[in-house]
Design an enzyme around this catalytic site. Structure first.
Site, PDB file in Angstrom:
ATOM      1  N   ASP A 124      55.128   1.036 -72.988  1.00  0.00           N
ATOM      2  CA  ASP A 124      54.112  -0.197 -72.882  1.00  0.00           C
ATOM      3  C   ASP A 124      54.528  -1.214 -72.262  1.00  0.00           C
ATOM      4  O   ASP A 124      55.455  -1.978 -72.324  1.00  0.00           O
ATOM      5  CB  ASP A 124      53.496  -0.503 -74.385  1.00  0.00           C
ATOM      6  N   ASP A 125      53.941  -1.476 -70.774  1.00  0.00           N
ATOM      7  CA  ASP A 125      54.141  -2.716 -70.089  1.00  0.00           C
ATOM      8  C   ASP A 125      55.636  -2.834 -69.513  1.00  0.00           C
ATOM      9  O   ASP A 125      56.116  -3.764 -69.067  1.00  0.00           O
ATOM     10  CB  ASP A 125      53.918  -4.080 -70.589  1.00  0.00           C
ATOM     11  N   CYS A 164      46.202  -0.958 -71.294  1.00  0.00           N
ATOM     12  CA  CYS A 164      46.699  -0.186 -72.102  1.00  0.00           C
ATOM     13  C   CYS A 164      45.493   0.973 -72.381  1.00  0.00           C
ATOM     14  O   CYS A 164      45.853   2.200 -72.285  1.00  0.00           O
ATOM     15  CB  CYS A 164      46.652  -0.970 -73.438  1.00  0.00           C
ATOM     16  N   ARG A 168      45.649   4.831 -71.118  1.00  0.00           N
ATOM     17  CA  ARG A 168      45.945   6.070 -72.027  1.00  0.00           C
ATOM     18  C   ARG A 168      44.641   7.006 -72.045  1.00  0.00           C
ATOM     19  O   ARG A 168      45.018   8.143 -72.267  1.00  0.00           O
ATOM     20  CB  ARG A 168      46.211   5.369 -73.439  1.00  0.00           C
ATOM     21  N   LYS A 217      51.872   3.962 -80.443  1.00  0.00           N
ATOM     22  CA  LYS A 217      50.665   3.216 -80.511  1.00  0.00           C
ATOM     23  C   LYS A 217      49.538   4.002 -79.832  1.00  0.00           C
ATOM     24  O   LYS A 217      49.666   4.582 -78.818  1.00  0.00           O
ATOM     25  CB  LYS A 217      51.113   2.273 -79.474  1.00  0.00           C
ATOM     26  N   HIS A 219      45.654   3.028 -79.749  1.00  0.00           N
ATOM     27  CA  HIS A 219      44.703   1.890 -78.814  1.00  0.00           C
ATOM     28  C   HIS A 219      43.671   2.661 -78.065  1.00  0.00           C
ATOM     29  O   HIS A 219      43.393   2.007 -77.227  1.00  0.00           O
ATOM     30  CB  HIS A 219      45.887   1.269 -77.805  1.00  0.00           C
ATOM     31  N   SER A 242      47.826  -2.419 -80.513  1.00  0.00           N
ATOM     32  CA  SER A 242      49.171  -3.213 -80.178  1.00  0.00           C
ATOM     33  C   SER A 242      49.725  -4.184 -81.285  1.00  0.00           C
ATOM     34  O   SER A 242      49.044  -4.649 -82.213  1.00  0.00           O
ATOM     35  CB  SER A 242      48.904  -4.284 -78.853  1.00  0.00           C
ATOM     36  N   HIS A 316      56.205  -4.178 -74.465  1.00  0.00           N
ATOM     37  CA  HIS A 316      54.983  -5.209 -74.497  1.00  0.00           C
ATOM     38  C   HIS A 316      55.433  -6.303 -75.694  1.00  0.00           C
ATOM     39  O   HIS A 316      56.181  -5.909 -76.498  1.00  0.00           O
ATOM     40  CB  HIS A 316      53.678  -4.344 -75.169  1.00  0.00           C
ATOM     41  N   ASP A 368      52.460   2.740 -69.380  1.00  0.00           N
ATOM     42  CA  ASP A 368      51.293   2.857 -69.277  1.00  0.00           C
ATOM     43  C   ASP A 368      50.553   2.212 -68.251  1.00  0.00           C
ATOM     44  O   ASP A 368      49.456   2.194 -67.682  1.00  0.00           O
ATOM     45  CB  ASP A 368      50.407   2.340 -70.611  1.00  0.00           C
ATOM     46  N   ASN A 369      51.495   0.966 -67.836  1.00  0.00           N
ATOM     47  CA  ASN A 369      50.898   0.079 -66.521  1.00  0.00           C
ATOM     48  C   ASN A 369      52.210  -0.806 -66.320  1.00  0.00           C
ATOM     49  O   ASN A 369      53.349  -0.526 -66.837  1.00  0.00           O
ATOM     50  CB  ASN A 369      49.836  -0.832 -67.007  1.00  0.00           C
ATOM     51  N   LYS A 389      50.905  -6.048 -64.475  1.00  0.00           N
ATOM     52  CA  LYS A 389      49.761  -5.590 -65.389  1.00  0.00           C
ATOM     53  C   LYS A 389      48.387  -6.226 -64.973  1.00  0.00           C
ATOM     54  O   LYS A 389      48.444  -7.708 -64.408  1.00  0.00           O
ATOM     55  CB  LYS A 389      50.011  -6.053 -66.762  1.00  0.00           C
TER      56      LYS A 389
END
Length: 397
Positions: A124-125, A164, A168, A217, A219, A242, A316, A368-369, A389
């Site tokens: 994540d991130d 996010c 996904r 996660k 989300h 998150s 994240h 994810d990004n 992001k």
């Protein structure tokens, strides 16, 4: 061959010419190929007899330098077969004949199962510049570097979105996020999410006999009809949103941790205080817990192939690590988080090896990004790319 025909193909180790060697082609055709690049001429003529040609090592595969008889006989052909002939009797001298030659050189390709196990690891991130194999010099990621060395690095891979939920949704459905009507990040308490009528990769694989598990996660919607166990996953261990959300309805500033096993009811096994990153805080255990659960799933004996989706909620914000990883990085807490994630990936790879199934398992890693740059030294690095992001620049997607 024209100029630059194979330029910058750094994984190109050889070129094979069926028939007589070409008399001319541009000297730049093979610029920046692999260091051991070799040109092979499969011909009964003398062709270029020099051990080098235009700076490249050349090997003549005529009867003087390579015994043709073994592979000719192995394919039912007379020992004196002209190497310029149609070897598979399809009326054409071409790629199929080259395949016969390659099979002899390297042996038949190893048998692969038609239903390999699949492990998808999603962080994540994370930024493009947060992995050593992609240029990071202040973060140690030996297990990800090993994946890059042994596998394929996708340096021009783009996500559907730079946030996010949207990215996904695209990952799990194979559709653009807008195609499945997901245009934003879902907040706690939202009644929206990935519609149950959409087909996920877990559902698709389940139709052909796979066991599917998700750890981490989600989300993509908190209503039960939109949670992983309603979207094709047989196993689920993770959080619905998150870990920095404090307003999950009914949980008093805590994030629920769910478990769902096949044939059993959904249960909430813990609630974790949001942003509790202190020395005794609970946030530090997310990565460790998710790794342990993923390893446990791999270690569970089963006859069917499996799809395991591991979605770490780090790096994240809010960031935290367990004690063994505190202070191990030159990039502060963010680098420590990456080190713990990398160690977890190493445990997953080791579990596959211990089960003897690593050769029948495809492992994919992605973020994810891009990095959430507004958080300063608690965000990652886009490396040579622009922005992060929530942008559509390369660093974001």
């Amino acid at each position: 061959l024209t100029s630059g025909a194979f330029e910058n193909c750094t994984s190109l180790h050889s070129a094979i010419f069926l028939g007589d060697a070409p008399t001319t082609f541009d000297t730049n055709s093979f610029t920046n190929t692999a260091p051991d690049f070799t040109i092979y001429y499969l011909s009964t003529s003398t062709g270029f007899t020099s051990p080098t040609w235009n700076g490249y090592l050349t090997v003549m595969l005529d009867e003087a330098t390579y015994p043709a008889a073994p592979w000719l006989v192995s394919h039912g052909l007379p020992q004196d077969t002209d190497l310029n002939q149609d070897l598979n009797n399809d009326g054409v001298v071409g790629l199929d004949d080259l395949r016969i030659i390659l099979i002899h050189w390297t042996g038949p390709a190893p048998e692969r199962t038609e239903t390999p196990n699949i492990v998808m690891i999603y962080v994540d991130d994370m930024g493009y510049g947060d992995v050593a194999a992609f240029g990071a010099t202040d973060v140690s990621t030996p297990n990800l570097d090993r994946m890059a060395e042994e596998g394929v690095m996708l340096t021009h891979c783009y996500n559907s979105s730079s946030a996010c939920s949207t990215s996904r949704a695209a990952l799990l459905t194979g559709c653009y996020h807008s195609r499945v009507s997901i245009h934003t990040v879902f907040s706690p308490g939202s009644n929206n999410g990935l519609h149950p009528d959409e087909t996920t990769i877990a559902e698709m694989l389940g139709d052909v006999g796979y066991d599917s598990a998700m750890v981490g996660k989600w989300h993509l919607g908190h209503p039960h009809s939109m949670m992983p166990y309603s979207q094709g996953f047989d196993w689920f261990y993770g959080i619905p949103v998150s870990h920095d959300y404090k307003s999950v309805p009914g949980f008093n500033n805590r994030v629920p941790l769910y478990r769902k096993l096949p044939g059993q009811s959904v249960e909430i096994i813990d609630t974790i205080r949001w942003n509790d990153t202190g020395p005794d805080g609970e946030v530090q255990y997310y990565t460790e817990r998710f790794t342990q659960e993923a390893v446990g799933f791999i270690q569970t004996p089963r006859d069917d192939p499996f799809f395991l989706y591991v979605a770490y909620c780090m790096p994240h914000v809010a960031l935290a690590v367990t004690e063994p990883f505190d202070g191990v990085s030159q990039r502060g807490l963010y680098g420590d988080v990456m080190a713990e994630i990398d160690a977890g990936i190493g445990d997953i790879l080791q579990a596959l090896e211990d089960r003897g199934i690593d050769g029948d398992t495809v492992v994919v890693f992605a973020s994810d990004n891009g990095p959430w740059l507004s958080f300063g030294d608690h965000s990652g690095s886009p490396g040579p790319l622009r922005e992060g992001k929530r942008t559509v620049f390369d660093g974001g997607v």
